[in-house]
Design an enzyme around this catalytic site. Sequence first.
Site, mmCIF file in Angstrom:
data_model
loop_
_atom_site.group_PDB
_atom_site.id
_atom_site.type_symbol
_atom_site.label_atom_id
_atom_site.label_comp_id
_atom_site.label_asym_id
_atom_site.label_seq_id
_atom_site.Cartn_x
_atom_site.Cartn_y
_atom_site.Cartn_z
ATOM 1 N N GLU A 53 3.471 -7.025 13.199
ATOM 2 C CA GLU A 53 2.532 -7.230 14.288
ATOM 3 C C GLU A 53 1.928 -8.622 14.330
ATOM 4 O O GLU A 53 1.476 -9.072 15.365
ATOM 5 C CB GLU A 53 1.460 -6.150 14.343
ATOM 6 C CG GLU A 53 0.723 -5.734 13.121
ATOM 7 C CD GLU A 53 1.429 -4.896 12.084
ATOM 8 O OE1 GLU A 53 0.713 -4.397 11.227
ATOM 9 O OE2 GLU A 53 2.665 -4.765 12.063
ATOM 10 N N ARG A 104 0.825 -1.223 0.000
ATOM 11 C CA ARG A 104 0.000 0.000 0.000
ATOM 12 C C ARG A 104 0.851 1.261 0.000
ATOM 13 O O ARG A 104 0.394 2.309 -0.450
ATOM 14 C CB ARG A 104 -0.983 -0.014 1.175
ATOM 15 C CG ARG A 104 -1.989 -1.142 1.069
ATOM 16 C CD ARG A 104 -3.140 -1.099 2.019
ATOM 17 N NE ARG A 104 -2.847 -0.756 3.381
ATOM 18 C CZ ARG A 104 -3.784 -0.534 4.309
ATOM 19 N NH1 ARG A 104 -5.053 -0.640 4.006
ATOM 20 N NH2 ARG A 104 -3.434 -0.226 5.533
#
Length: 174
Positions: free
Chosen positions: A98, A61
Amino acid sequence: MSIEAIAAAIRDVPDFPKPGIIFKDISPILENPDLFAEVIDRLAGAWDGKGIEAVAAVDARGFLFGAAVAYKLHTSLITVRKKGKLPRDTVAVKYDLEYGSNTLEIHADAVKPGGKVLVIDDLLATGGTVRAAIELIEKLGGKVAGVEFLMELCFLNGRAQLDGYQVHSLVKVD
């Protein structure tokens, strides 16, 4: 257009890509030409006339914003990709994120030694991905002038991974 309008356009999608993760959907910004233009103007604005020689956009992105910022600043674009996606000789670094780990690569000839590079990604979470991108740029002799994000998840304290670098996020989520 305000930062509040940009923040309001980002949608939460629970349990994507896996249970317990709240995905930040930026599609509404990309679908609105006025919002997208505002985001690009803001990301590029502080760097106009500052001698940026390249924009390094982080897979995937980050490419959406990095390419537009590189165009706006009239610089080259460096793509920082996930392992196995680049066709020429690369350098690589493994990093934690994460919800797992990954490897980033950059073309071995992508960065000019001493060149000022602006790093762009959509999201600052734990900081591992962008930290890896910075490591790749510096390994090739580049100088990271700063790091720009569309949004930052402040509660994950990813900014701590980027200590010593100029970091800016348009939208901050506490």
